[in-house]
Structures are given as C-alpha cells and as structure tokens.
Write a protein that holds these residues in place. Structure first.
Motif, mmCIF file in Angstrom:
data_model
loop_
_atom_site.group_PDB
_atom_site.id
_atom_site.type_symbol
_atom_site.label_atom_id
_atom_site.label_comp_id
_atom_site.label_asym_id
_atom_site.label_seq_id
_atom_site.Cartn_x
_atom_site.Cartn_y
_atom_site.Cartn_z
ATOM 1 N N GLU A 156 41.343 44.539 -26.893
ATOM 2 C CA GLU A 156 41.884 44.751 -25.489
ATOM 3 C C GLU A 156 42.595 44.995 -25.065
ATOM 4 O O GLU A 156 43.340 45.849 -24.453
ATOM 5 N N ASP A 157 43.770 43.567 -25.252
ATOM 6 C CA ASP A 157 45.063 43.986 -24.757
ATOM 7 C C ASP A 157 46.057 44.528 -25.568
ATOM 8 O O ASP A 157 45.786 44.805 -26.805
ATOM 9 N N VAL A 158 46.799 45.134 -24.676
ATOM 10 C CA VAL A 158 47.792 45.775 -25.328
ATOM 11 C C VAL A 158 49.254 45.315 -25.196
ATOM 12 O O VAL A 158 50.041 44.388 -23.670
ATOM 13 N N LYS A 159 49.918 45.006 -26.345
ATOM 14 C CA LYS A 159 51.457 44.487 -26.370
ATOM 15 C C LYS A 159 52.281 44.956 -25.591
ATOM 16 O O LYS A 159 52.368 46.638 -26.296
ATOM 17 N N SER A 160 53.099 45.033 -24.677
ATOM 18 C CA SER A 160 54.014 45.496 -23.882
ATOM 19 C C SER A 160 55.614 45.634 -25.073
ATOM 20 O O SER A 160 56.843 46.730 -24.740
ATOM 21 N N GLY A 161 56.209 44.470 -25.531
ATOM 22 C CA GLY A 161 57.224 44.365 -25.617
ATOM 23 C C GLY A 161 57.578 42.510 -25.462
ATOM 24 O O GLY A 161 56.486 41.395 -25.587
ATOM 25 N N TRP A 162 58.785 42.442 -25.304
ATOM 26 C CA TRP A 162 59.506 40.935 -25.631
ATOM 27 C C TRP A 162 60.357 40.545 -24.386
ATOM 28 O O TRP A 162 60.814 41.640 -24.253
ATOM 29 N N ILE A 163 59.870 39.716 -23.617
ATOM 30 C CA ILE A 163 61.841 39.178 -22.786
ATOM 31 C C ILE A 163 61.852 38.649 -23.804
ATOM 32 O O ILE A 163 61.296 37.729 -24.620
ATOM 33 N N TYR A 164 63.714 38.483 -23.824
ATOM 34 C CA TYR A 164 64.765 38.081 -24.874
ATOM 35 C C TYR A 164 65.905 37.005 -23.585
ATOM 36 O O TYR A 164 66.225 37.482 -22.817
ATOM 37 N N ILE A 165 66.177 36.080 -24.005
ATOM 38 C CA ILE A 165 66.693 35.046 -23.511
ATOM 39 C C ILE A 165 68.112 34.835 -25.233
ATOM 40 O O ILE A 165 67.226 34.963 -25.811
ATOM 41 N N LEU A 166 69.580 35.444 -24.409
ATOM 42 C CA LEU A 166 70.536 35.542 -25.890
ATOM 43 C C LEU A 166 71.668 34.650 -25.530
ATOM 44 O O LEU A 166 71.937 34.565 -24.770
ATOM 45 N N LYS A 167 72.505 34.142 -26.339
ATOM 46 C CA LYS A 167 73.427 33.383 -25.573
ATOM 47 C C LYS A 167 74.725 34.586 -26.402
ATOM 48 O O LYS A 167 74.468 34.621 -28.100
ATOM 49 N N SER A 168 75.677 34.770 -26.088
ATOM 50 C CA SER A 168 76.561 35.523 -26.491
ATOM 51 C C SER A 168 77.583 35.249 -27.787
ATOM 52 O O SER A 168 77.900 33.090 -27.490
ATOM 53 N N LYS A 169 77.719 34.886 -28.793
ATOM 54 C CA LYS A 169 78.981 34.648 -29.708
ATOM 55 C C LYS A 169 80.383 35.256 -29.667
ATOM 56 O O LYS A 169 80.887 34.673 -30.388
ATOM 57 N N SER A 170 80.830 36.040 -28.547
ATOM 58 C CA SER A 170 81.751 36.109 -28.575
ATOM 59 C C SER A 170 82.861 35.348 -28.457
ATOM 60 O O SER A 170 83.144 34.445 -27.983
ATOM 61 N N ARG A 171 84.076 35.785 -28.922
ATOM 62 C CA ARG A 171 84.914 35.061 -29.484
ATOM 63 C C ARG A 171 86.357 35.356 -28.424
ATOM 64 O O ARG A 171 87.625 34.629 -27.719
ATOM 65 N N ASN A 172 85.842 36.266 -27.396
ATOM 66 C CA ASN A 172 87.230 36.151 -26.426
ATOM 67 C C ASN A 172 86.463 35.391 -25.142
ATOM 68 O O ASN A 172 85.953 34.789 -24.872
ATOM 69 N N SER A 173 87.911 34.806 -25.032
ATOM 70 C CA SER A 173 87.988 33.500 -24.211
ATOM 71 C C SER A 173 87.670 33.324 -23.122
ATOM 72 O O SER A 173 86.852 32.842 -22.646
ATOM 73 N N ILE A 188 85.460 35.127 -21.802
ATOM 74 C CA ILE A 188 82.899 35.266 -22.014
ATOM 75 C C ILE A 188 82.763 34.031 -22.579
ATOM 76 O O ILE A 188 81.848 33.226 -22.334
ATOM 77 N N SER A 189 83.952 33.512 -23.594
ATOM 78 C CA SER A 189 83.508 32.312 -24.745
ATOM 79 C C SER A 189 83.579 30.682 -24.070
ATOM 80 O O SER A 189 82.436 29.905 -23.735
ATOM 81 N N SER A 190 84.496 30.508 -22.222
ATOM 82 C CA SER A 190 84.952 29.650 -21.673
ATOM 83 C C SER A 190 83.598 29.258 -20.823
ATOM 84 O O SER A 190 83.533 29.056 -20.098
ATOM 85 N N LEU A 191 82.759 30.593 -20.544
ATOM 86 C CA LEU A 191 81.662 30.563 -20.022
ATOM 87 C C LEU A 191 80.535 29.944 -19.926
ATOM 88 O O LEU A 191 79.559 30.550 -21.109
ATOM 89 N N LYS A 192 80.223 28.735 -19.494
ATOM 90 C CA LYS A 192 78.812 27.275 -20.055
ATOM 91 C C LYS A 192 77.547 28.350 -20.280
ATOM 92 O O LYS A 192 77.141 28.622 -21.274
ATOM 93 N N ASP A 193 77.195 28.699 -19.326
ATOM 94 C CA ASP A 193 76.147 29.201 -19.018
ATOM 95 C C ASP A 193 75.888 30.643 -18.457
ATOM 96 O O ASP A 193 75.315 31.414 -17.967
ATOM 97 N N LEU A 194 76.758 31.623 -19.605
ATOM 98 C CA LEU A 194 76.232 32.440 -19.743
ATOM 99 C C LEU A 194 75.362 33.309 -20.703
ATOM 100 O O LEU A 194 75.440 32.973 -21.669
#
Length: 225
Positions: A125-142, A144-150
């Motif tokens: 009876e349960d209906v799957k709604s979707g997913w919560i996701y947590i992602l970490k950027s692999k950006s090479r932009n300094s 952005i990449s310098s932000l430790k907990d982004l």
C-alpha cells in the motif's frame, strides 16, 4: 492482443531494453525452471523479451518409474514483446528458456524494493514518492572546490543516478559532475510540500554564488545547495 491492450507492456519492454543498455539489468543463465521462473519477471526467449505476468503453477506429486517427486505444473500468462500473449504451460516456458534463452536480472532498485517489502519495512500500500539526495560537487573552480563542507541536498522524484547523469551541463550542479554521498528513499509524501520544507530548513546556509555556463552567461543555480 489488441494494440490498446499491448500499450502498457510495450512501455515495460522499452524500459527493460533501456536498462539492459545502461547496465542496470543483465542477461544471466537460466538453469532451473522451478527456482528461476518467477511471476513478474522478464526473460529472453528465442531472441524475444518475455514477461511472465501470471503463473498458476502449483506443486503436484508426479509418479515416475524412478520414484515419485513433487514438481510445479500449471498454465501461465506470458506476454512477448512482439505483441503476442500465450497461456503456455509453466514447464514448457521453462524448457524454451533453457533451450534458447536467458534470465533478465532485476535492477538494483527493484531488488532493494523487494527486500524492504520482505522485511516489512514497506507494504504494497505504500507509495514511493522519491529520494532525498546529498551530493558533493567535483567542480575544479577554485572558489567552489575550496569550500570544504559544500553539499547539495535536495529531493528528486526520479532515480538519483538518472537525475545527475548530465550534472556537468546543469546550473543546479554548478556545471560540474558530482559525487553521490547518500540517498534516502521516501514513501507517502506530498512531494511539493516536502521539497519546500527542505529549502526552508536549509535556507540560512544556502550558498550564494554566481555560476556561468559554457557561453560565459550567468545562470543561477536552484535553491538547495
């Protein structure tokens, strides 16, 4: 089978072909009719995809000269991707797959869903709604990449792997590929309200950043970072 009746199966077969191509499913050896032939599963038979929609096989005691044994016998409802429908015998279908066919494996997602149901974590009876996701950027932009907990935290109604496959082309992922840190499957949610709640909860720590696409045009990312 009429074209109208076949429509829903045609969509299923197309999806299976797609998942085989993407490696989410694979062809495996079919070596035992009684354990490998299961209602609701897909098979390859003489080069055609087949869907075992209904199995009426029951355990029957068969008399043999070498001794009595219990085996599964009965009819099936089997749909083939060429639009035909068959009520062939359970064992006849199994023999056909054994002779010239394969078992098509489930996707990891389907296997997980089945495990959750078997464990009583979710019910039919349960209906799957979707997913919560947590992602970490692999950006090479300094900047952005310098932000430790982004991290990007959000909600998706589609499979997260599919959602992020074009991350490097989307502003919401800062035009860079991402690492999937964690995903959490959700059930029975009002998805719009839930996503709004996530944005409000993390609103004070959202990153404000100017992002530019390949044409050097400013393209602000969505909320949720």
């Amino acid at each position: 089978m009429s074209d109208k009746e076949f429509e829903k199966y045609e969509t299923m077969f197309r999806q299976v072909h797609k998942e085989l191509k993407e490696g989410k499913r694979r062809l495996a050896e079919f070596n035992n009719t009684e354990t490998n032939l299961i209602e609701g599963k897909f098979y390859l038979v003489d080069g055609l995809l087949a869907y075992l929609e209904v199995s009426k096989a029951e355990k029957i005691l068969k008399e043999n000269t070498s001794g009595d044994r219990v085996r599964l016998e009965g009819r099936t409802v089997t749909i083939f991707e060429n639009g035909t429908k068959s009520n062939m015998l359970f064992r006849s279908l199994g023999k056909a797959i054994l002779k010239n066919g394969k078992l098509i494996t489930d996707t990891a997602e389907n296997i997980e869903d089945e495990l959750w149901k078997n464990a009583g974590i979710v019910s039919e009876e349960d209906v799957k709604s979707g997913w919560i996701y947590i992602l970490k950027s692999k950006s090479r932009n300094s900047e952005i990449s310098s932000l430790k907990d982004l991290y990007k935290i959000g909600f998706s109604t589609s499979n997260v792997s599919d959602r992020i496959k074009n991350a490097s082309k989307e502003a919401t992922y800062l035009f860079a590929d991402v690492d999937m840190v964690a995903t959490y499957k959700c059930y029975n949610l009002n998805t719009q309200n839930f996503e709004s709640l996530l944005h409000r909860f993390f609103g004070e720590c959202c990153l404000n950043v100017d992002v530019y696409n390949a044409k050097n045009k400013e393209s602000p990312p969505e909320n949720g970072l």
